[in-house]
Each structure stands twice: as C-alpha cells, then as structure tokens.
Write a protein that holds these residues in place. Structure first.
Motif, PDB file in Angstrom:
ATOM      1  N   SER A 125      26.222 -29.554  28.712  1.00 21.93           N
ATOM      2  CA  SER A 125      25.106 -30.316  28.156  1.00 21.93           C
ATOM      3  C   SER A 125      25.343 -30.560  26.672  1.00 21.93           C
ATOM      4  CB  SER A 125      23.797 -29.544  28.360  1.00 21.93           C
ATOM      5  OG  SER A 125      23.878 -28.273  27.740  1.00 21.93           O
ATOM      6  N   VAL A 126      24.540 -31.445  26.093  1.00 16.13           N
ATOM      7  CA  VAL A 126      24.556 -31.656  24.648  1.00 16.13           C
ATOM      8  C   VAL A 126      23.550 -30.693  24.015  1.00 16.13           C
ATOM      9  CG1 VAL A 126      25.145 -34.090  24.914  1.00 16.13           C
ATOM     10  CG2 VAL A 126      22.735 -33.418  24.704  1.00 16.13           C
ATOM     11  N   LYS A 127      23.546 -30.645  22.706  1.00 15.93           N
ATOM     12  CA  LYS A 127      22.519 -29.909  21.980  1.00 15.93           C
ATOM     13  C   LYS A 127      21.507 -30.914  21.452  1.00 15.93           C
ATOM     14  CE  LYS A 127      21.682 -26.775  18.094  1.00 15.93           C
ATOM     15  NZ  LYS A 127      22.304 -26.006  16.981  1.00 15.93           N
ATOM     16  N   LEU A 128      20.260 -30.753  21.855  1.00 17.51           N
ATOM     17  CA  LEU A 128      19.193 -31.668  21.454  1.00 17.51           C
ATOM     18  C   LEU A 128      18.420 -31.132  20.261  1.00 17.51           C
ATOM     19  CD1 LEU A 128      17.541 -32.759  24.838  1.00 17.51           C
ATOM     20  CD2 LEU A 128      18.613 -34.294  23.186  1.00 17.51           C
ATOM     21  N   ASP A 129      18.066 -32.014  19.338  1.00 13.07           N
ATOM     22  CA  ASP A 129      17.124 -31.679  18.275  1.00 13.07           C
ATOM     23  C   ASP A 129      16.150 -32.844  18.163  1.00 13.07           C
ATOM     24  OD1 ASP A 129      15.641 -31.014  16.086  1.00 13.07           O
ATOM     25  OD2 ASP A 129      17.331 -30.665  14.730  1.00 13.07           O
ATOM     26  N   SER A 227       9.044 -39.320  21.553  1.00 16.58           N
ATOM     27  CA  SER A 227       8.920 -39.894  22.901  1.00 16.58           C
ATOM     28  C   SER A 227       9.801 -39.142  23.885  1.00 16.58           C
ATOM     29  CB  SER A 227       9.315 -41.376  22.881  1.00 16.58           C
ATOM     30  OG  SER A 227       8.513 -42.119  21.992  1.00 16.58           O
ATOM     31  N   ILE A 228      11.023 -38.833  23.467  1.00 18.85           N
ATOM     32  CA  ILE A 228      11.953 -38.105  24.334  1.00 18.85           C
ATOM     33  C   ILE A 228      11.423 -36.704  24.615  1.00 18.85           C
ATOM     34  CG2 ILE A 228      14.346 -37.346  24.606  1.00 18.85           C
ATOM     35  CD1 ILE A 228      15.040 -39.433  22.389  1.00 18.85           C
ATOM     36  N   ASP A 229      10.958 -36.041  23.568  1.00 18.20           N
ATOM     37  CA  ASP A 229      10.442 -34.690  23.706  1.00 18.20           C
ATOM     38  C   ASP A 229       9.256 -34.656  24.672  1.00 18.20           C
ATOM     39  OD1 ASP A 229      10.316 -31.861  22.899  1.00 18.20           O
ATOM     40  OD2 ASP A 229       8.456 -32.428  21.899  1.00 18.20           O
ATOM     41  N   ALA A 230       8.338 -35.618  24.535  1.00 20.18           N
ATOM     42  CA  ALA A 230       7.155 -35.656  25.409  1.00 20.18           C
ATOM     43  C   ALA A 230       7.564 -35.913  26.858  1.00 20.18           C
ATOM     44  CB  ALA A 230       6.194 -36.737  24.930  1.00 20.18           C
ATOM     45  N   PHE A 231       8.548 -36.792  27.069  1.00 24.80           N
ATOM     46  CA  PHE A 231       9.012 -37.105  28.424  1.00 24.80           C
ATOM     47  C   PHE A 231       9.618 -35.875  29.086  1.00 24.80           C
ATOM     48  CE2 PHE A 231      12.514 -39.192  31.058  1.00 24.80           C
ATOM     49  CZ  PHE A 231      11.681 -39.458  32.136  1.00 24.80           C
ATOM     50  N   ASP A 241      21.668 -25.716  25.016  1.00 25.19           N
ATOM     51  CA  ASP A 241      22.555 -26.134  23.940  1.00 25.19           C
ATOM     52  C   ASP A 241      24.003 -26.029  24.389  1.00 25.19           C
ATOM     53  OD1 ASP A 241      20.358 -26.525  22.410  1.00 25.19           O
ATOM     54  OD2 ASP A 241      20.609 -24.741  21.160  1.00 25.19           O
ATOM     55  N   GLY A 242      24.662 -27.161  24.478  1.00 20.19           N
ATOM     56  CA  GLY A 242      26.067 -27.185  24.847  1.00 20.19           C
ATOM     57  C   GLY A 242      26.965 -27.190  23.622  1.00 20.19           C
ATOM     58  N   PRO A 243      28.269 -27.383  23.809  1.00 21.91           N
ATOM     59  CA  PRO A 243      29.220 -27.389  22.695  1.00 21.91           C
ATOM     60  C   PRO A 243      28.923 -28.501  21.696  1.00 21.91           C
ATOM     61  CG  PRO A 243      30.339 -27.289  24.827  1.00 21.91           C
ATOM     62  CD  PRO A 243      28.910 -27.590  25.106  1.00 21.91           C
ATOM     63  N   THR A 244      29.111 -28.219  20.427  1.00 21.64           N
ATOM     64  CA  THR A 244      28.923 -29.217  19.378  1.00 21.64           C
ATOM     65  C   THR A 244      30.161 -29.263  18.491  1.00 21.64           C
ATOM     66  OG1 THR A 244      27.883 -27.620  17.870  1.00 21.64           O
ATOM     67  CG2 THR A 244      26.426 -28.877  19.313  1.00 21.64           C
ATOM     68  N   GLU A 245      30.336 -30.401  17.847  1.00 17.92           N
ATOM     69  CA  GLU A 245      31.425 -30.570  16.895  1.00 17.92           C
ATOM     70  C   GLU A 245      30.921 -31.363  15.710  1.00 17.92           C
ATOM     71  OE1 GLU A 245      35.588 -30.944  18.604  1.00 17.92           O
ATOM     72  OE2 GLU A 245      34.416 -31.895  20.187  1.00 17.92           O
ATOM     73  N   ILE A 246      31.650 -31.288  14.619  1.00 17.09           N
ATOM     74  CA  ILE A 246      31.261 -32.002  13.409  1.00 17.09           C
ATOM     75  C   ILE A 246      31.713 -33.457  13.504  1.00 17.09           C
ATOM     76  CG2 ILE A 246      31.497 -32.129  10.910  1.00 17.09           C
ATOM     77  CD1 ILE A 246      29.914 -29.711  11.951  1.00 17.09           C
ATOM     78  N   PHE A 247      30.780 -34.371  13.323  1.00 11.98           N
ATOM     79  CA  PHE A 247      31.077 -35.803  13.307  1.00 11.98           C
ATOM     80  C   PHE A 247      31.160 -36.290  11.865  1.00 11.98           C
ATOM     81  CE2 PHE A 247      29.870 -35.383  17.636  1.00 11.98           C
ATOM     82  CZ  PHE A 247      30.242 -36.525  18.319  1.00 11.98           C
TER      83      PHE A 247
END
Length: 274
Positions: A125-129, A227-231, A241-247
């Motif tokens: 999964s991705v990490k959401l904020d 909107s995303i959070d409410a949905f 929280d999945g793996p993250t990298e620096i963009f």
C-alpha cells in the motif's frame, strides 16, 4: 604582456564552457511554470471559498477506457477516480505484463469523483496523509499511466478550486489545483489515463487523487484530502502505511517506477458491455 593576454583568452574559453554546461536545462520538456507559482513553499492553503476557481467537466456516457489506482491497504482495497470505473461492467488491474486481476467489486462516492475497488489482496500500500496542512508551492508528483503507459508529472500546489460536473452526473466538489513544472520526457499532450492516480509529496506520502486536468493551462486537479478521508471513513476502510521514498525534481522518475514496480500504483482497465 603576452602572458596577460594568454590568461584573458583562457578565461574567455572557460566562460564559454561553463555557460554551455549550465545552459542545458534538465527540464527542457517541461512547460513554463505560471508566474504565480512560488519558488518555495508559501502560506498554508486557505479553506474553501465561494471565490475559488470553477472547473467545468462534462461527464459523458461510460465507455471502455483506462485509468490508474493505488492501494490503501494489503486487503486488496484500491482508490481511483469515480469517472474511471463508473458504469463499467468489468474492471481489471494490471499486475504484470498482459496480466490483469479482476476487480471483485467497487463502490463509487455519490458526492465526489472517487471510487474504492476491491480485489483479493494488494502487495504494497501507499502511505496516506489526508490531515496535515498543505502549503501553497508544495511540490507534488503525480504518478500513473498517462496515455496508457507509465508516466509521471511534477507540479507545485497553486490553490483550491471547485469541480463542476455536468451531463451524465451533476454536482460540485472541492478540489486542489496543481501547476505543472515537469513531466516524463517524451510525454506530450493529454494526460488521459493518469486519472485516479496518487499525488505524492516530497516525503513519498500520498496527498490526493488525480481527478481532472487542463492541458491548455498546464493544471492537474486532485480531490480534496477531506473528501478522500470522509469517503474512506464512511466505508470503514483500513489504512496501512506502505514503503515510502523521497521524491525530488531530479529523481521523481525512478521513484515513480519503484511505486509501480511494487504495485502500489497500477493501471486500471474498464470494459463496458453494450
């Protein structure tokens, strides 16, 4: 006297070499950023306002198409844009060359351009904020499958806007406007197919879902985090929280490839049966 003249010649030659090196713009394929885009992060994004820019989108009858989705947990739940799958009789996610996993079911948000897809599992999964404040000028990296092939776009956050939909579906919803500052080399024209994809911040955290574009103005629009959070909350969707990298502007291409390789971000195919 000759020695001084020689040094003048050397200095001129060196100056030409240095100018040549630094005149090769690494972002030559990117459109010129609008003058209102800040060079660095500015104030916190203000709340929605009746004066926000309005973006009109005509929703036509469903047809076969492609889009992008990303995983929010390992239980096989994925977020995409509603218009990518709404009206589709069957939906599949590309997990390997030529191999699609069928979507068991999907739920569309009645009030926003969002949908939740369900499959058996999702590897990463991705990490959401969706809570931390965003600032004007924040860098965003939009990842997906524009024109049906892997691609990504670099942007800076401009402002809030309002998405007005007409046609098959009518409504109004808050969105965020991002100004394009770079894209995959060789990717020209429309970004159709990237809808439903994530926008990552510099820390590799997802801050929105791509829902529209304005090629003429060099804008990409994403669903508002609230909107995303409410949905997701309304459907009791677990978030992992999945793996993250620096963009960064210099590395967002390889980082985007990693997200697709890990199947955090996948292509969506829609089939509509007459």
């Amino acid at each position: 006297m000759m020695r001084s003249f020689d040094w003048v010649i050397y200095a001129l030659v060196l100056g030409v070499v240095v100018w040549t090196m630094f005149s090769q713009d690494p972002k030559a394929d990117a459109p010129e950023p609008p003058p209102t885009v800040l060079e660095s992060e500015g104030p916190t994004l203000p709340p929605p306002s009746p004066l926000d820019e309005q973006v009109l989108v005509q929703v036509s009858e469903p047809k076969d198409g492609i889009g992008t989705a990303f995983a929010v947990n390992k239980n096989g739940q994925w977020i995409t844009a509603r218009h990518v799958v709404d009206g589709c009789n069957s939906v599949g996610l590309l997990v390997a060359p030529g191999q699609y996993v069928p979507v068991d079911s999907f739920v569309v948000d009645p009030d926003h351009d969002l949908a939740l897809l369900s499959t058996g599992r999702s590897p990463n999964s991705v990490k959401l904020d969706l809570v931390s404040p965003l600032r004007i000028g924040t860098h965003g990296y939009h990842v997906g499958y524009p024109q049906g092939r892997p691609g990504e776009v670099a942007t800076k956050l401009m402002s809030r806007s309002k998405l007005i939909t007409r046609g098959r579906r009518e409504g109004a919803e808050p969105i965020l406007a991002w100004a394009e500052i770079g894209r995959t080399r060789g990717l020209n024209g429309s970004l159709g197919g990237i809808s439903g994809g994530p926008v990552f911040d510099a820390g590799g955290t997802v801050r929105g879902v791509i829902v529209a574009e304005s090629p003429r103005r060099g804008r990409i629009y994403t669903a508002a985090p609230t909107s995303i959070d409410a949905f997701l909350t309304s459907l009791s969707v677990e978030r992992e929280d999945g793996p993250t990298e620096i963009f960064a502007e210099e590395t967002y291409g390889p980082m985007s490839d990693n997200a697709r390789r890990r199947l955090q971000v996948v292509k969506v195919a829609c089939r509509v049966t007459p």
